[in-house]
Design a protein around this motif. Structure first.
Motif, PDB file in Angstrom:
ATOM      1  N   GLU A 216       0.830  -1.204   0.000  1.00 25.93           N
ATOM      2  CA  GLU A 216       0.000   0.000   0.000  1.00 25.93           C
ATOM      3  C   GLU A 216       0.866   1.256   0.000  1.00 25.93           C
ATOM      4  O   GLU A 216       0.617   2.197  -0.758  1.00 25.93           O
ATOM      5  N   LEU A 217       1.888   1.273   0.840  1.00 27.98           N
ATOM      6  CA  LEU A 217       2.758   2.442   0.939  1.00 27.98           C
ATOM      7  C   LEU A 217       3.524   2.675  -0.365  1.00 27.98           C
ATOM      8  O   LEU A 217       3.706   3.826  -0.785  1.00 27.98           O
ATOM      9  N   ILE A 218       3.963   1.612  -0.994  1.00 27.76           N
ATOM     10  CA  ILE A 218       4.676   1.749  -2.275  1.00 27.76           C
ATOM     11  C   ILE A 218       3.740   2.318  -3.334  1.00 27.76           C
ATOM     12  O   ILE A 218       4.087   3.236  -4.070  1.00 27.76           O
ATOM     13  N   TRP A 219       2.509   1.797  -3.396  1.00 32.88           N
ATOM     14  CA  TRP A 219       1.519   2.317  -4.350  1.00 32.88           C
ATOM     15  C   TRP A 219       1.280   3.808  -4.116  1.00 32.88           C
ATOM     16  O   TRP A 219       1.233   4.599  -5.053  1.00 32.88           O
ATOM     17  N   GLU A 220       1.117   4.197  -2.850  1.00 32.01           N
ATOM     18  CA  GLU A 220       0.873   5.595  -2.534  1.00 32.01           C
ATOM     19  C   GLU A 220       2.058   6.467  -2.948  1.00 32.01           C
ATOM     20  O   GLU A 220       1.872   7.548  -3.516  1.00 32.01           O
ATOM     21  N   GLU A 221       3.262   5.989  -2.686  1.00 32.06           N
ATOM     22  CA  GLU A 221       4.456   6.760  -3.020  1.00 32.06           C
ATOM     23  C   GLU A 221       4.604   6.909  -4.533  1.00 32.06           C
ATOM     24  O   GLU A 221       4.859   7.997  -5.038  1.00 32.06           O
TER      25      GLU A 221
ATOM     26  N   PHE B 183       4.159  10.480  -7.280  1.00 33.57           N
ATOM     27  CA  PHE B 183       5.054  10.961  -8.330  1.00 33.57           C
ATOM     28  C   PHE B 183       4.446  10.823  -9.724  1.00 33.57           C
ATOM     29  O   PHE B 183       4.696  11.644 -10.591  1.00 33.57           O
ATOM     30  N   ARG B 184       3.673   9.781  -9.942  1.00 35.56           N
ATOM     31  CA  ARG B 184       3.074   9.532 -11.257  1.00 35.56           C
ATOM     32  C   ARG B 184       1.612   9.122 -11.104  1.00 35.56           C
ATOM     33  O   ARG B 184       1.244   7.992 -11.390  1.00 35.56           O
ATOM     34  N   PRO B 185       0.752  10.013 -10.647  1.00 36.35           N
ATOM     35  CA  PRO B 185      -0.646   9.627 -10.406  1.00 36.35           C
ATOM     36  C   PRO B 185      -1.361   9.163 -11.667  1.00 36.35           C
ATOM     37  O   PRO B 185      -2.290   8.363 -11.590  1.00 36.35           O
ATOM     38  N   GLN B 186      -0.922   9.626 -12.820  1.00 34.78           N
ATOM     39  CA  GLN B 186      -1.578   9.244 -14.055  1.00 34.78           C
ATOM     40  C   GLN B 186      -1.219   7.807 -14.473  1.00 34.78           C
ATOM     41  O   GLN B 186      -1.887   7.240 -15.326  1.00 34.78           O
ATOM     42  N   CYS B 187      -0.197   7.238 -13.876  1.00 40.40           N
ATOM     43  CA  CYS B 187       0.269   5.916 -14.308  1.00 40.40           C
ATOM     44  C   CYS B 187      -0.443   4.755 -13.639  1.00 40.40           C
ATOM     45  O   CYS B 187      -0.544   3.682 -14.208  1.00 40.40           O
ATOM     46  N   LEU B 188      -0.881   4.924 -12.426  1.00 39.74           N
ATOM     47  CA  LEU B 188      -1.512   3.794 -11.751  1.00 39.74           C
ATOM     48  C   LEU B 188      -2.565   4.247 -10.761  1.00 39.74           C
ATOM     49  O   LEU B 188      -2.452   5.300 -10.167  1.00 39.74           O
ATOM     50  N   PRO B 189      -3.591   3.413 -10.629  1.00 39.26           N
ATOM     51  CA  PRO B 189      -4.621   3.740  -9.643  1.00 39.26           C
ATOM     52  C   PRO B 189      -4.096   3.444  -8.243  1.00 39.26           C
ATOM     53  O   PRO B 189      -3.115   2.735  -8.082  1.00 39.26           O
TER      54      PRO B 189
ATOM     55  N   ALA C 182      -3.808   1.583  -4.890  1.00 37.23           N
ATOM     56  CA  ALA C 182      -4.020   0.184  -4.530  1.00 37.23           C
ATOM     57  C   ALA C 182      -5.136   0.087  -3.504  1.00 37.23           C
ATOM     58  O   ALA C 182      -5.202   0.894  -2.572  1.00 37.23           O
ATOM     59  N   PRO C 183      -6.019  -0.878  -3.654  1.00 36.92           N
ATOM     60  CA  PRO C 183      -7.071  -1.019  -2.644  1.00 36.92           C
ATOM     61  C   PRO C 183      -6.485  -1.490  -1.323  1.00 36.92           C
ATOM     62  O   PRO C 183      -5.501  -2.219  -1.292  1.00 36.92           O
ATOM     63  N   ARG C 184      -7.066  -1.017  -0.250  1.00 32.94           N
ATOM     64  CA  ARG C 184      -6.652  -1.468   1.080  1.00 32.94           C
ATOM     65  C   ARG C 184      -7.305  -2.802   1.382  1.00 32.94           C
ATOM     66  O   ARG C 184      -8.174  -3.274   0.643  1.00 32.94           O
ATOM     67  N   ARG C 185      -6.895  -3.390   2.480  1.00 31.06           N
ATOM     68  CA  ARG C 185      -7.463  -4.687   2.880  1.00 31.06           C
ATOM     69  C   ARG C 185      -8.974  -4.618   3.044  1.00 31.06           C
ATOM     70  O   ARG C 185      -9.676  -5.571   2.779  1.00 31.06           O
ATOM     71  N   ASP C 186      -9.473  -3.469   3.463  1.00 29.16           N
ATOM     72  CA  ASP C 186     -10.921  -3.353   3.674  1.00 29.16           C
ATOM     73  C   ASP C 186     -11.665  -2.990   2.390  1.00 29.16           C
ATOM     74  O   ASP C 186     -12.868  -2.774   2.402  1.00 29.16           O
ATOM     75  N   GLY C 187     -10.946  -2.914   1.260  1.00 28.16           N
ATOM     76  CA  GLY C 187     -11.582  -2.645  -0.022  1.00 28.16           C
ATOM     77  C   GLY C 187     -11.620  -1.179  -0.407  1.00 28.16           C
ATOM     78  O   GLY C 187     -11.896  -0.848  -1.551  1.00 28.16           O
ATOM     79  N   THR C 188     -11.355  -0.277   0.536  1.00 30.48           N
ATOM     80  CA  THR C 188     -11.357   1.150   0.212  1.00 30.48           C
ATOM     81  C   THR C 188     -10.033   1.520  -0.447  1.00 30.48           C
ATOM     82  O   THR C 188      -9.056   0.780  -0.361  1.00 30.48           O
ATOM     83  N   ARG C 189     -10.034   2.652  -1.085  1.00 27.58           N
ATOM     84  CA  ARG C 189      -8.798   3.122  -1.722  1.00 27.58           C
ATOM     85  C   ARG C 189      -8.241   4.288  -0.904  1.00 27.58           C
ATOM     86  O   ARG C 189      -8.989   5.158  -0.474  1.00 27.58           O
ATOM     87  N   PRO C 190      -6.921   4.304  -0.691  1.00 23.20           N
ATOM     88  CA  PRO C 190      -6.333   5.403   0.078  1.00 23.20           C
ATOM     89  C   PRO C 190      -6.420   6.705  -0.701  1.00 23.20           C
ATOM     90  O   PRO C 190      -6.427   6.698  -1.930  1.00 23.20           O
TER      91      PRO C 190
END
Length: 129
Positions: free
Chosen positions: A93-98, A102-108, A110-118
């Motif tokens: 999750e932390l890697i996805w957020e980081e 830097f490149r928000p247009q490249c990837l959505p 990552a969903p959290r364990r509870d299904g929500t998105r950070p």
């Protein structure tokens, strides 16, 4: 005394005791002021290392440093976030957020364990990707 991890101390004890190569030999074209600043910055023991303020005042930095233009941190940094126990999923999750910062247009996000998105920086500012 500054290394608090026993595992790190054991690792350091196992390192070979190599002869120190002078910085002036490693960087023969560097000016003496540069070598002096490097030597002070590369001190292993934190209490012997040059402070940021003193490094900025060092003669080697004279052309880059304008004292009245330097920002000053009003409070010490809070590193308590490093106390978090990182399990594989949380680390992902932390890697996805980081990466998303830097490149928000490249990837959505990552969903959290509870299904929500950070939240991303964009969604935090009221924008949505």
């Amino acid at each position: 005394d500054f290394v608090t991890s026993e595992k790190a101390r054991r690792f350091m004890r196992k390192l070979p005791n190599n002869k120190v190569v002078p910085l002036s030999k490693q960087f023969p074209n560097a000016p003496p002021e540069c070598i002096d600043l490097l030597r002070q910055m590369l001190q292993i023991h934190p209490s012997k290392r040059i402070t940021v303020e003193d490094a900025l005042k060092h003669p080697f930095m004279a052309q880059l440093h304008t004292e009245e233009d330097e920002p000053v941190c009003e409070a010490p940094f809070d590193y308590s976030f490093e106390d978090e126990k990182l399990h594989r999923i949380r680390l992902q999750e932390l890697i996805w957020e980081e990466v998303g910062d830097f490149r928000p247009q490249c990837l959505p996000a990552a969903p959290r364990r509870d299904g929500t998105r950070p939240p991303t920086r964009r969604t935090l500012r009221g924008h949505h990707i």
